[in-house]
Design a protein around this motif. Structure first.
Motif, PDB file in Angstrom:
ATOM      1  N   GLY A 169      -2.607  -1.597  10.741  1.00 37.32           N
ATOM      2  CA  GLY A 169      -3.710  -1.166  10.297  1.00 37.32           C
ATOM      3  C   GLY A 169      -4.058  -1.428   9.127  1.00 37.32           C
ATOM      4  N   VAL A 170      -3.789  -2.641   8.648  1.00 39.31           N
ATOM      5  CA  VAL A 170      -3.847  -2.936   7.193  1.00 39.31           C
ATOM      6  C   VAL A 170      -5.460  -3.349   7.051  1.00 39.31           C
TER       7      VAL A 170
ATOM      8  N   SER B  81       0.417   5.331   8.973  1.00 37.01           N
ATOM      9  CA  SER B  81      -0.113   5.515   7.818  1.00 37.01           C
ATOM     10  C   SER B  81       0.702   5.235   6.700  1.00 37.01           C
ATOM     11  N   PRO B  82       0.177   4.453   5.263  1.00 33.65           N
ATOM     12  CA  PRO B  82       0.896   4.236   4.250  1.00 33.65           C
ATOM     13  C   PRO B  82       1.440   5.259   3.288  1.00 33.65           C
ATOM     14  N   TYR B  83       0.399   6.453   3.739  1.00 31.32           N
ATOM     15  CA  TYR B  83       0.591   7.764   2.681  1.00 31.32           C
ATOM     16  C   TYR B  83       1.673   8.548   2.999  1.00 31.32           C
ATOM     17  N   LEU B  84       2.899   8.114   2.833  1.00 26.34           N
ATOM     18  CA  LEU B  84       4.102   8.984   2.927  1.00 26.34           C
ATOM     19  C   LEU B  84       4.584   9.821   1.837  1.00 26.34           C
TER      20      LEU B  84
ATOM     21  N   SER C 298       7.097  14.085  11.758  1.00 24.62           N
ATOM     22  CA  SER C 298       6.387  12.571  12.793  1.00 24.62           C
ATOM     23  C   SER C 298       4.928  12.630  12.295  1.00 24.62           C
ATOM     24  N   THR C 299       4.496  11.422  12.095  1.00 24.91           N
ATOM     25  CA  THR C 299       3.142  10.841  11.901  1.00 24.91           C
ATOM     26  C   THR C 299       3.050   9.607  12.772  1.00 24.91           C
ATOM     27  N   THR C 300       2.085   9.723  13.700  1.00 22.10           N
ATOM     28  CA  THR C 300       1.831   8.509  14.364  1.00 22.10           C
ATOM     29  C   THR C 300       0.076   8.351  14.429  1.00 22.10           C
ATOM     30  N   GLY C 301      -0.405   7.150  14.256  1.00 23.83           N
ATOM     31  CA  GLY C 301      -1.717   6.727  14.374  1.00 23.83           C
ATOM     32  C   GLY C 301      -2.149   6.632  15.654  1.00 23.83           C
TER      33      GLY C 301
ATOM     34  N   SER D 154       0.738  -1.209   0.108  1.00 21.73           N
ATOM     35  CA  SER D 154      -0.081  -0.161  -0.047  1.00 21.73           C
ATOM     36  C   SER D 154       0.883   1.384   0.063  1.00 21.73           C
ATOM     37  N   PHE D 155       1.995   1.258   0.636  1.00 22.10           N
ATOM     38  CA  PHE D 155       2.834   2.219   0.841  1.00 22.10           C
ATOM     39  C   PHE D 155       3.358   2.504  -0.583  1.00 22.10           C
ATOM     40  N   SER D 156       3.878   1.641  -1.236  1.00 26.32           N
ATOM     41  CA  SER D 156       4.655   1.886  -2.486  1.00 26.32           C
ATOM     42  C   SER D 156       3.508   2.548  -3.580  1.00 26.32           C
ATOM     43  N   GLU D 157       2.448   1.757  -3.262  1.00 22.51           N
ATOM     44  CA  GLU D 157       1.303   2.274  -4.492  1.00 22.51           C
ATOM     45  C   GLU D 157       0.879   3.726  -4.139  1.00 22.51           C
ATOM     46  N   ALA D 158       0.773   4.069  -3.059  1.00 20.05           N
ATOM     47  CA  ALA D 158       0.436   5.273  -2.609  1.00 20.05           C
ATOM     48  C   ALA D 158       1.545   6.340  -3.010  1.00 20.05           C
ATOM     49  N   VAL D 159       2.818   6.059  -3.089  1.00 14.87           N
ATOM     50  CA  VAL D 159       3.826   6.936  -3.567  1.00 14.87           C
ATOM     51  C   VAL D 159       3.709   7.060  -5.126  1.00 14.87           C
ATOM     52  N   LYS D 160       3.606   5.988  -5.638  1.00  7.88           N
ATOM     53  CA  LYS D 160       3.575   5.978  -6.937  1.00  7.88           C
ATOM     54  C   LYS D 160       2.449   6.660  -7.503  1.00  7.88           C
TER      55      LYS D 160
END
Length: 313
Positions: free
Chosen positions: A246-247, A266-269, A292-295, A39-45
């Motif tokens: 949180g997947v 969050s995978p939206y980095l 910093s981003t913490t859920g 999800s992280f990779s796809e969000a970056v792309k």
């Protein structure tokens, strides 16, 4: 007109009309060992596509040597910036010095690197220690501080593993009747999480059963619950299960009662990483060394609703 005359003419036209080449960014990703990582990779792309960024993506297959090779390739290609999600913390100084000599800014995302902070622009990540603190406190509150815990660690040497464990251990140290009685790496994968939990269950004493499974990510927890089911036990009831990420699959398992709690990572980095790069390339050098981003902690009570939100994105 000859070709040699056409090329400079085109260059002059481009400058005069404001046409410019897209920003080129190299991204070295750990791998695709989990649903969260994918999800992280796809969000970056996706974010790169929206912004018109030319993204050069490299999957390291969880090997640091592949990452270092990719970063050196990015440097040789003369990219405008580099993003690294490092496999482990150590061993990065030489290649980051090479990037610095080439005046290519480097953004570290997710895990950390142990180098002088002048070798990278910034790090964008969750506070992994805080994640460990949050999930441990939930477990201590749920069990009133009495729990025999089976820990499935992440990749040895990875920041997430080191810091999540530190935060978790810091909390349970305050409770004399809470102890980690088994601990082994599951390498952040579902298959390995299942394998490790199988070995734990075979070794445990019937007189002293596990109270909870503490997995350093959701994928290992999801593997572990399969082992628990195959042993004739009910995960989420006979053995509590807590994790981080949180997947969507984990929220589904929570809604079904198989796992109990997770801290969202969050995978939206991609968006904050590209924001920093664009800011820096635009001439603004006033950038903090850590963003910093913490859920939050999520439990079974809201899992079904949260699962719908995530699968409908």
């Amino acid at each position: 007109m000859k070709i040699k005359q056409v090329i400079p003419a085109l260059a002059i036209w481009a400058l005069g009309t404001g046409v410019a080449c897209a920003t080129t960014v190299g991204f070295s990703q750990v791998g695709s060992e989990s649903g969260w990582r994918t999800s992280f990779s796809e969000a970056v792309k996706a974010e790169a596509k929206v912004r018109g960024i030319d993204l050069k993506f490299s999957d390291a297959q969880q090997k640091q040597e592949n990452q270092i090779k990719a970063v050196r390739s990015f440097i040789a290609q003369g990219v405008d910036a580099i993003i690294i999600a490092p496999v482990v913390e150590t061993g990065w100084a030489p290649v980051l010095r090479e990037a610095k000599r080439s005046r290519i800014p480097v953004v570290i995302v997710d895990r950390n690197v142990k180098v002088a902070d002048n070798l990278y622009l910034t790090r964008i990540a969750s506070d992994f220690k805080e994640e460990g603190v949050k999930i441990a406190q939930w477990l201590m509150d749920e069990t009133k501080g009495e729990c025999r815990i089976a820990e499935i660690q992440g990749t040895v040497g990875a920041t997430a593993s080191i810091d999540r464990a530190a935060g978790f251990n810091e909390v349970i140290a305050k409770y004399p009747n809470a102890n980690i009685v088994r601990s082994q790496t599951g390498e952040f994968t579902r298959a390995k999480g299942k394998e490790v939990m199988e070995s734990f269950l075979k070794a445990q004493s019937a007189a002293e059963p596990f109270c909870a499974i503490w997995a350093h990510n959701d994928e290992m927890a999801l593997g572990a619950i399969q082992a628990v089911k195959e042993a004739g036990l009910k995960p989420g009831k006979d053995i509590l299960v807590v994790s981080v990420d949180g997947v969507p699959d984990y929220f589904k398992a929570m809604a079904e009662g198989d796992v109990n709690a997770t801290v969202e990572l969050s995978p939206y980095l991609g968006a904050p990483a590209f924001d920093v790069i664009e800011k820096y390339l635009g001439g603004d050098k006033n950038i903090p060394k850590l963003i910093s981003t913490t859920g939050d902690v999520y439990t079974q009570e809201t899992a079904a609703e949260e699962y719908k939100k995530r699968v409908n994105k």
